[in-house]
Design a protein around this motif. Structure first.
Motif, PDB file in Angstrom:
ATOM      1  N   THR A   1      62.159  17.043  89.123  1.00  0.00           N
ATOM      2  CA  THR A   1      61.237  17.382  88.046  1.00  0.00           C
ATOM      3  C   THR A   1      61.486  16.498  86.831  1.00  0.00           C
ATOM      4  N   ALA A   2      62.770  16.241  86.540  1.00  0.00           N
ATOM      5  CA  ALA A   2      63.121  15.388  85.395  1.00  0.00           C
ATOM      6  C   ALA A   2      62.556  13.985  85.565  1.00  0.00           C
ATOM      7  N   VAL A   3      62.583  13.459  86.784  1.00  0.00           N
ATOM      8  CA  VAL A   3      62.017  12.125  87.048  1.00  0.00           C
ATOM      9  C   VAL A   3      60.539  12.095  86.686  1.00  0.00           C
TER      10      VAL A   3
ATOM     11  N   ALA B   1      61.952  -1.253  80.023  1.00  0.00           N
ATOM     12  CA  ALA B   1      62.613   0.050  79.888  1.00  0.00           C
ATOM     13  C   ALA B   1      63.056   0.562  81.247  1.00  0.00           C
ATOM     14  N   ALA B   2      63.929   1.555  81.213  1.00  0.00           N
ATOM     15  CA  ALA B   2      64.399   2.217  82.429  1.00  0.00           C
ATOM     16  C   ALA B   2      64.804   3.637  82.073  1.00  0.00           C
ATOM     17  N   PHE B   3      64.781   4.496  83.081  1.00  0.00           N
ATOM     18  CA  PHE B   3      65.290   5.858  82.930  1.00  0.00           C
ATOM     19  C   PHE B   3      66.439   6.070  83.903  1.00  0.00           C
ATOM     20  N   LEU B   4      67.413   6.850  83.457  1.00  0.00           N
ATOM     21  CA  LEU B   4      68.527   7.261  84.308  1.00  0.00           C
ATOM     22  C   LEU B   4      68.534   8.773  84.390  1.00  0.00           C
ATOM     23  N   VAL B   5      68.364   9.294  85.599  1.00  0.00           N
ATOM     24  CA  VAL B   5      68.383  10.737  85.850  1.00  0.00           C
ATOM     25  C   VAL B   5      69.607  11.037  86.703  1.00  0.00           C
TER      26      VAL B   5
ATOM     27  N   LEU C   1      58.936  -0.959  84.282  1.00  0.00           N
ATOM     28  CA  LEU C   1      59.673   0.296  84.121  1.00  0.00           C
ATOM     29  C   LEU C   1      60.535   0.571  85.345  1.00  0.00           C
ATOM     30  N   TRP C   2      61.829   0.694  85.150  1.00  0.00           N
ATOM     31  CA  TRP C   2      62.757   0.997  86.243  1.00  0.00           C
ATOM     32  C   TRP C   2      63.117   2.476  86.238  1.00  0.00           C
ATOM     33  N   LEU C   3      63.438   2.976  87.420  1.00  0.00           N
ATOM     34  CA  LEU C   3      63.978   4.325  87.570  1.00  0.00           C
ATOM     35  C   LEU C   3      65.310   4.250  88.296  1.00  0.00           C
ATOM     36  N   LEU C   4      66.375   4.711  87.642  1.00  0.00           N
ATOM     37  CA  LEU C   4      67.677   4.887  88.278  1.00  0.00           C
ATOM     38  C   LEU C   4      67.901   6.381  88.426  1.00  0.00           C
TER      39      LEU C   4
ATOM     40  N   TYR D   1      66.920   4.723  78.936  1.00  0.00           N
ATOM     41  CA  TYR D   1      66.819   6.088  78.429  1.00  0.00           C
ATOM     42  C   TYR D   1      67.590   7.022  79.367  1.00  0.00           C
ATOM     43  N   LEU D   2      68.637   7.616  78.842  1.00  0.00           N
ATOM     44  CA  LEU D   2      69.486   8.518  79.606  1.00  0.00           C
ATOM     45  C   LEU D   2      68.967   9.937  79.448  1.00  0.00           C
TER      46      LEU D   2
END
Length: 264
Positions: free
Chosen positions: A232-234, A194-198, A87-90, A171-172
């Motif tokens: 908080t979103a992260v 997967a990854a998230f972009l905040v 799992l990545w976090l951008l 996931y944006l």
């Protein structure tokens, strides 16, 4: 058959970069030596736990201290290395203190890669990656994970997306527009990397958001009816992913196993 004596309880837990195996000597730098000797008040013979993200977790005994150093000898493996969620976090960098919080909580919540990216509204425009990595390491030590997330060098968002592996869903986290609730969107996608972009404080520019949403691997998701601060979103996004697809999933109640990267 003789029973093996129980492992002694380690006094603390440390991330090291050295190979780990029975009998291996490990040297600690000034900062770690100072922490063990002057903060925790440990002495020769005390046992600590060590891990390097490759060889599992081991017990190691303190051999001694010197001026600016400490030496350990590895004794027994406490836990073997295991695969962890891929799992990545951008995220767009935010002010100091809150960006440190992001690195810490992303590590605790199992992110395998932490990647600051500059969007058109990003402020500030510099990132102290050494400090972020230190926060991620400290969090990994405290939360018992066996790895430390990779800390990637900051790049403009369009550069990060230009070389994106299309098998990895991004996931944006969007505040408005045509978005699906995060749980609904995740249940509709097959499990996999997967990854998230905040985005930044103030959100993405509309033209930037439109460009991102056109990419085939991007899935816009909403995090509820309230506008969340970036940090908080992260936490909210990573927690949702772990609960639905990661290693929080109750495997006996879900026929789909949590997606994990292989153990190194």
């Amino acid at each position: 058959m003789a029973e093996h004596p129980p492992f002694p309880s380690p006094k603390t837990r440390l991330y090291v970069d050295s190979p780990l195996a029975e009998g291996q000597a490990v040297g600690l730098d000034h900062e770690r030596a100072h922490f063990l000797r002057h903060v925790l008040r440990l002495d020769k013979g005390d046992v600590v736990a060590v891990f390097n993200g490759r060889d599992g977790e081991w017990l190691a005994a303190i051999d001694g201290f010197g001026k600016g150093w400490c030496s350990l000898t590895v004794s027994a493996q406490r836990r073997p290395q295991q695969g962890e969620p891929d799992l990545w976090l951008l995220f767009a960098p935010i002010k100091r203190g809150r960006i440190d919080f992001i690195a810490e909580k992303a590590s605790e919540l199992g992110a395998s890669r932490i990647w600051p990216v500059f969007t058109r509204r990003t402020d500030p425009n510099r990132v102290n990656t050494d400090r972020l990595r230190a926060n991620a390491i400290e969090a990994a030590e405290q939360c018992e994970r066996l790895t430390v997330p990779e800390l990637s060098e900051p790049v403009p968002l369009d550069k990060a997306l230009a070389g994106w592996p299309e098998e990895r869903t991004l996931y944006l986290c969007a505040e408005a527009g045509h978005v699906r609730p995060i749980a609904e969107a995740m249940r509709a996608r097959p499990r996999g990397p997967a990854a998230f972009l905040v985005g930044p404080e103030g959100g993405f520019q509309q033209s930037e958001l439109d460009e991102i949403c056109k990419l085939p691997f991007v899935v816009p998701v909403g995090l509820g009816p309230r506008i969340l601060r970036a940090d908080t979103a992260v936490v909210a996004a990573l927690a949702c992913w772990q609960a639905l697809s990661g290693d929080w999933t109750a495997e006996d109640g879900d026929t789909r196993p949590p997606f994990r990267s292989p153990a190194v």
